[in-house]
Design a protein around this motif. Structure first.
Motif, PDB file in Angstrom:
ATOM      1  N   GLU A 159      13.072  21.604   2.686  1.00  0.00           N
ATOM      2  CA  GLU A 159      14.016  20.727   2.156  1.00  0.00           C
ATOM      3  C   GLU A 159      12.805  19.640   1.217  1.00  0.00           C
ATOM      4  O   GLU A 159      13.487  19.386  -0.013  1.00  0.00           O
ATOM      5  CB  GLU A 159      14.338  19.543   3.509  1.00  0.00           C
ATOM      6  N   LEU A 160      11.729  19.576   1.496  1.00  0.00           N
ATOM      7  CA  LEU A 160      10.849  18.875   0.747  1.00  0.00           C
ATOM      8  C   LEU A 160      10.639  19.536  -0.703  1.00  0.00           C
ATOM      9  O   LEU A 160      10.565  19.133  -1.662  1.00  0.00           O
ATOM     10  CB  LEU A 160       9.532  18.901   1.438  1.00  0.00           C
ATOM     11  N   LEU A 161      10.649  20.944  -0.629  1.00  0.00           N
ATOM     12  CA  LEU A 161      10.634  21.747  -1.750  1.00  0.00           C
ATOM     13  C   LEU A 161      11.485  21.377  -3.002  1.00  0.00           C
ATOM     14  O   LEU A 161      11.624  21.600  -4.136  1.00  0.00           O
ATOM     15  CB  LEU A 161      10.515  23.138  -1.491  1.00  0.00           C
ATOM     16  N   THR A 162      12.851  21.061  -2.359  1.00  0.00           N
ATOM     17  CA  THR A 162      13.735  20.828  -3.249  1.00  0.00           C
ATOM     18  C   THR A 162      13.786  19.336  -4.077  1.00  0.00           C
ATOM     19  O   THR A 162      14.282  18.842  -4.819  1.00  0.00           O
ATOM     20  CB  THR A 162      15.338  20.599  -2.567  1.00  0.00           C
ATOM     21  N   ALA A 163      12.709  18.704  -3.587  1.00  0.00           N
ATOM     22  CA  ALA A 163      12.663  17.245  -3.967  1.00  0.00           C
ATOM     23  C   ALA A 163      11.308  17.217  -4.961  1.00  0.00           C
ATOM     24  O   ALA A 163      11.096  16.438  -5.877  1.00  0.00           O
ATOM     25  CB  ALA A 163      12.151  16.161  -3.048  1.00  0.00           C
ATOM     26  N   GLN A 164      10.240  18.340  -4.621  1.00  0.00           N
ATOM     27  CA  GLN A 164       9.010  18.388  -5.186  1.00  0.00           C
ATOM     28  C   GLN A 164       8.400  19.547  -5.297  1.00  0.00           C
ATOM     29  O   GLN A 164       8.430  20.308  -4.297  1.00  0.00           O
ATOM     30  CB  GLN A 164       7.909  17.208  -4.765  1.00  0.00           C
ATOM     31  N   SER A 191       0.834  -1.222  -0.022  1.00  0.00           N
ATOM     32  CA  SER A 191       0.029  -0.002   0.159  1.00  0.00           C
ATOM     33  C   SER A 191       0.915   1.474  -0.028  1.00  0.00           C
ATOM     34  O   SER A 191       1.917   1.309   0.856  1.00  0.00           O
ATOM     35  CB  SER A 191      -0.823  -0.010   1.301  1.00  0.00           C
ATOM     36  N   HIS A 192       0.592   2.105  -0.878  1.00  0.00           N
ATOM     37  CA  HIS A 192       1.526   3.389  -1.015  1.00  0.00           C
ATOM     38  C   HIS A 192       0.688   4.340  -0.241  1.00  0.00           C
ATOM     39  O   HIS A 192       1.007   5.529  -0.451  1.00  0.00           O
ATOM     40  CB  HIS A 192       1.608   3.686  -2.501  1.00  0.00           C
ATOM     41  N   SER A 193      -0.146   4.076   0.897  1.00  0.00           N
ATOM     42  CA  SER A 193      -0.764   4.892   1.489  1.00  0.00           C
ATOM     43  C   SER A 193      -1.601   5.952   1.110  1.00  0.00           C
ATOM     44  O   SER A 193      -1.928   6.963   1.554  1.00  0.00           O
ATOM     45  CB  SER A 193       0.094   5.641   2.665  1.00  0.00           C
ATOM     46  N   GLU A 194      -1.852   5.870  -0.460  1.00  0.00           N
ATOM     47  CA  GLU A 194      -2.917   6.890  -1.026  1.00  0.00           C
ATOM     48  C   GLU A 194      -4.325   6.575  -0.517  1.00  0.00           C
ATOM     49  O   GLU A 194      -4.599   5.302  -0.069  1.00  0.00           O
ATOM     50  CB  GLU A 194      -2.834   6.649  -2.475  1.00  0.00           C
ATOM     51  N   LEU A 195      -5.143   7.540  -0.233  1.00  0.00           N
ATOM     52  CA  LEU A 195      -6.403   7.265   0.123  1.00  0.00           C
ATOM     53  C   LEU A 195      -7.406   6.774  -1.055  1.00  0.00           C
ATOM     54  O   LEU A 195      -7.077   7.204  -2.234  1.00  0.00           O
ATOM     55  CB  LEU A 195      -7.082   8.653   0.597  1.00  0.00           C
ATOM     56  N   SER A 196      -8.403   6.219  -0.847  1.00  0.00           N
ATOM     57  CA  SER A 196      -9.273   5.446  -1.823  1.00  0.00           C
ATOM     58  C   SER A 196     -10.253   6.694  -2.076  1.00  0.00           C
ATOM     59  O   SER A 196     -10.453   7.508  -1.214  1.00  0.00           O
ATOM     60  CB  SER A 196      -9.945   4.268  -1.291  1.00  0.00           C
ATOM     61  N   GLN A 197     -10.721   6.675  -3.343  1.00  0.00           N
ATOM     62  CA  GLN A 197     -11.588   7.475  -3.758  1.00  0.00           C
ATOM     63  C   GLN A 197     -13.123   7.625  -2.817  1.00  0.00           C
ATOM     64  O   GLN A 197     -13.551   8.548  -2.462  1.00  0.00           O
ATOM     65  CB  GLN A 197     -12.373   7.337  -5.188  1.00  0.00           C
ATOM     66  N   ALA A 254       9.444  -1.151   0.863  1.00  0.00           N
ATOM     67  CA  ALA A 254       9.298  -0.853  -0.690  1.00  0.00           C
ATOM     68  C   ALA A 254       8.093   0.106  -0.960  1.00  0.00           C
ATOM     69  O   ALA A 254       7.839   0.680  -2.098  1.00  0.00           O
ATOM     70  CB  ALA A 254       8.833  -2.282  -1.322  1.00  0.00           C
ATOM     71  N   ALA A 255       7.248   0.510  -0.092  1.00  0.00           N
ATOM     72  CA  ALA A 255       6.222   1.498  -0.428  1.00  0.00           C
ATOM     73  C   ALA A 255       6.744   3.014  -0.167  1.00  0.00           C
ATOM     74  O   ALA A 255       7.719   3.292   0.621  1.00  0.00           O
ATOM     75  CB  ALA A 255       5.316   1.464   0.829  1.00  0.00           C
ATOM     76  N   ARG A 308       2.458  10.808  -2.017  1.00  0.00           N
ATOM     77  CA  ARG A 308       3.226  11.813  -2.790  1.00  0.00           C
ATOM     78  C   ARG A 308       4.602  11.363  -2.777  1.00  0.00           C
ATOM     79  O   ARG A 308       5.434  12.319  -2.752  1.00  0.00           O
ATOM     80  CB  ARG A 308       2.882  13.118  -2.341  1.00  0.00           C
ATOM     81  N   ALA A 309       4.946  10.134  -2.352  1.00  0.00           N
ATOM     82  CA  ALA A 309       6.362   9.485  -2.531  1.00  0.00           C
ATOM     83  C   ALA A 309       7.161  10.321  -1.414  1.00  0.00           C
ATOM     84  O   ALA A 309       8.380  10.160  -1.415  1.00  0.00           O
ATOM     85  CB  ALA A 309       7.044   9.709  -4.016  1.00  0.00           C
ATOM     86  N   ARG A 310       6.416  10.609  -0.301  1.00  0.00           N
ATOM     87  CA  ARG A 310       7.232  11.695   0.483  1.00  0.00           C
ATOM     88  C   ARG A 310       8.297  10.551   1.459  1.00  0.00           C
ATOM     89  O   ARG A 310       9.133  11.164   2.162  1.00  0.00           O
ATOM     90  CB  ARG A 310       6.437  12.209   1.669  1.00  0.00           C
ATOM     91  N   ALA A 311       7.968   9.384   1.451  1.00  0.00           N
ATOM     92  CA  ALA A 311       8.988   8.596   2.304  1.00  0.00           C
ATOM     93  C   ALA A 311      10.330   8.100   1.655  1.00  0.00           C
ATOM     94  O   ALA A 311      11.326   7.598   2.117  1.00  0.00           O
ATOM     95  CB  ALA A 311       8.343   7.050   2.412  1.00  0.00           C
TER      96      ALA A 311
END
Length: 732
Positions: A349-354, A175-181, A613-614, A618-621
């Protein structure tokens, strides 16, 4: 299927029986033949492994692809759901071209059989069919029907790529921890209602004017009309719409613009003589702006009815804010809202990644003009470039966040809202944007584009070869430190390193530890009568000679080389106070590292329980980012920063010592960051909360007494998400 020879690499030995093996430790490895995997391109593959073991061992079988940046836990491909009847068979996805490939059969000692490995390249339709035929979890008929129905719905609303990702994540159990619709729709029903403008809102209307910048080029009429109607539907009238028509050749696009300009005098249009693309077109709209702030709107997206009201209210309440941004979500192909991004407050710091600021971004007009507007040649990432330059100019105190979803980003076959790969040139431009930013603010650092999915970039500091580092290992009651030798074997560094171990019996410890520390390192065993971790570590820190202090627990082990280099390189940055690591338990689940403050426990592990592996929401991990606090199981800082605040607090409860230290350092103007590029193992499985099971009420009371404001809302998380546990799930 082409066979892949397997070479015993680490902690495995053959037994007498054919194909029988013995795993000798918790990290057994087989390396695939370099000749066999050379040239394996990114894409879908059918994997077949002759593998048999007890379920307790087989559940942890995994492939580790190396895409050019080494073996990383976050790239691991779990195989537990593909184990059936003495073999592993199923579909796997390699996100980039393979450099090396590794098979790990288990994560604990035991016996297993392994006879062969084979891979066959698949086309995406073939991979989809195989995953559909395989079915989902349990294999019951109703479960299969539900899986097929869900996959079909995703295909209709989001496309084939999204359906493939859903099936794949279901198959490998990630699970990539995204919310279901469905979850999000339920949340919207109770949390998202358009405001009715009150009398207080009326006074707000007489103040700040927002100029909405809308570049347009050949937009389909139905999409453009929806966009324009979302502006007209605003509950606050303090807006003007500055439309720049970038020499559209579609007559129906021009007709829609003319018609709407006639409906409302606040809608103004400037038609450009020639097509200049997004940066030039937005600059044309910027030149038209008469408002104190400009808001950026794409021609196929929608504003929430309260967007302007919320921005104007925030601007009036916080006159020091020069940049205001909001949360956002997406519109699927049926116009339904999904995939919300509940953002942190300003996180440099996150702003330099996305570009998490993205939509809705609202900027003080005068400063945007002072910076020269949008740069030509940065099309595709022009808003990220502006955000970085703007933040550099105004500083953290001038940046405000409204934690409400006020922008709806439309997904389409040509939009990066659905898939960033539809515009491959964006990756090159993003590299240019980040390189420029790093050159301006972090001399000596460099930007690397990683051969990972999700368009990942890494800003990497120069090698810290000239540092003297003191590693302080906390052990308790003279217990053996089994991981010590392996941890320092993986240094991969030419730094001067001393290891300090505060223990109760120095003579015994010196003899035992001396056998486990490489000869190149300086070992100091500190005899102490202190049994309190905070006091012991402070005593060791006073003895330390290093300019960088690294505190690690005795049950921590390193996964790969370079862990200390990354910690030290980050810790020596002048604005960084503390650096933390990503720590897994023996199952490969995140168990420690970054902390989220608040909720029932007071302190919660960010991404706690997430499979290695998750990638997380938003790929924050995957990304280095600012956090409120990090775990004392592994943390690094400059010695002068540590001593300037008096070290670890003796008064705080033991499990809160690290968080208390981080918050005191932050109060002194330094930042705390967490880096997933330091991947460590904790030898014991622990709970997802560091305060679990120990005087919870007393610790929580202590936290609220000392840090009431910090525990109200973690600025690097979101008030829309549950803090306990910190799994990025919707708050009720």
């Amino acid at each position: 299927m082409p066979s892949i020879p397997l070479l015993a690499e680490h902690q495995v030995r053959p037994l007498q029986g054919r194909w029988e093996w013995d795993a000798l430790g918790n990290d057994p490895q087989f390396l695939c033949s370099a000749a066999a995997v050379r040239g394996l391109a990114a894409g879908w593959y059918l994997v077949d492994l002759g593998f048999s073991a007890d379920r307790s061992l087989a559940d942890d079988a995994a492939l580790y692809p190396d895409y050019g940046d080494g073996f990383r836990e976050c790239l691991r491909i779990p195989l537990r759901r593909l184990v059936r009847n003495g073999r592993i068979s199923g579909v796997v996805l390699f996100q980039a071209d393979i450099v090396r490939l590794r098979f790990d059969p288990c994560v604990s000692p035991g016996q297993f059989s392994l006879s062969h490995m084979a891979l066959r390249k698949l086309r995406r339709p073939e991979a989809l069919l195989l995953m559909l035929l395989r079915g989902s979890r349990g294999g019951r008929e109703n479960s299969k029907r539900g899986m097929v129905a869900t996959a079909f719905l995703i295909f209709v609303t989001q496309g084939a790529r999204a359906m493939a990702a859903h099936l794949y994540h279901d198959q490998i159990g990630i699970s990539h921890s995204e919310l279901s619709q469905r979850e999000y729709r339920r949340w919207l029903e109770s949390h998202d209602r358009a405001s009715v403008l009150s009398s207080s809102g009326g006074s707000v209307q007489q103040q700040t004017l927002i100029s909405v910048l809308l570049p347009v080029y050949n937009t389909p009429p139905d999409v453009l009309i929806a966009c324009l109607e979302s502006v007209l539907a605003q509950t606050c009238g303090r807006w003007e719409l500055c439309i720049s028509d970038d020499a559209s050749t579609r007559r129906d696009t021009a007709d829609v613009l003319v018609r709407y300009a006639g409906r409302d005098p606040r809608i103004r249009i400037e038609k450009r003589a020639s097509n200049g693309h997004i940066s030039a077109a937005t600059n044309t709209a910027l030149a038209m702006a008469g408002g104190e702030f400009v808001a950026l709107l794409d021609h196929d997206d929608l504003l929430h009815p309260d967007a302007i009201l919320e921005v104007v209210t925030a601007a009036c309440a916080n006159p020091e804010w020069h940049l205001i941004y909001t949360d956002e979500d997406k519109l699927d192909r049926r116009g339904r809202r999904s995939d919300p991004y509940f953002k942190p407050d300003y996180n440099p710091e996150l702003l330099t990644a996305q570009n998490y600021i993205s939509h809705l971004g609202v900027y003080r007009t005068a400063i945007v003009r002072e910076l020269g507007g949008f740069q030509i040649g940065y099309e595709g990432c022009q808003d990220w470039d502006l955000a970085l330059r703007f933040c550099e100019r105004v500083g953290a105190s001038a940046i405000g966040h409204i934690p409400k979803v006020l922008y709806h980003w439309r997904m389409s076959a040509t939009s990066t809202a659905e898939d960033t790969s539809v515009k491959p040139y964006v990756q090159q431009v993003a590299m240019k944007v980040l390189t420029d930013h790093v050159r301006r603010v972090r001399p000596g650092a460099s930007v690397r584009r990683l051969n990972w999915p999700y368009g990942a970039f890494r800003v990497q500091e120069g090698p810290p070869a000239d540092e003297h580092v003191s590693v302080i290992v906390w052990e308790q009651a003279g217990q053996p430190i089994d991981c010590l030798g392996n941890m320092f074997e993986t240094l991969g560094s030419t730094m001067s390193v001393e290891v300090i171990i505060p223990v109760n019996n120095g003579n015994i410890a010196k003899r035992w530890f001396g056998d486990h520390v490489p000869g190149a390192l300086s070992l100091k065993v500190l005899g102490t009568t202190n049994t309190n971790p905070a006091e012991s570590r402070n005593e060791a820190a006073r003895m330390a000679k290093g300019s960088i202090l690294v505190f690690v627990n005795k049950d921590i082990d390193a996964f790969s080389k370079g862990w200390l280099d990354e910690l030290v390189a980050q810790a020596r940055r002048p604005d960084i106070g503390v650096v933390g690591a990503k720590i897994y338990d023996p199952r490969g689940w995140v168990t420690d590292g970054a902390f989220v403050l608040g909720g029932a426990g007071g302190i919660n592990v960010a991404f706690g329980g997430l499979d290695s592996a998750a990638v997380g929401p938003r790929a924050r991990a995957l990304h280095v980012q600012d956090v409120s606090a990090v775990s004392g199981a592994c943390m690094a800082m400059r010695a002068n920063v540590f001593h300037s605040i008096g070290g670890f607090s003796h008064a705080s409860v033991e499990s809160l010592v690290a968080a208390d230290l981080c918050l005191r350092i932050r109060a002194n103007g330094y930042r705390t960051i967490w880096t997933p590029y330091v991947e460590l193992y904790m030898h014991e499985i622990s709970g997802a909360s560091p305060v679990q099971g120990q005087n919870v009420h007393g610790e929580r009371a202590w936290l609220f007494q000392h840090y009431p404001k910090e525990l109200l809302a973690d600025p690097f998380y979101s008030t829309n998400l549950e803090a306990t546990p910190a799994h990025f799930k919707l708050a009720t």
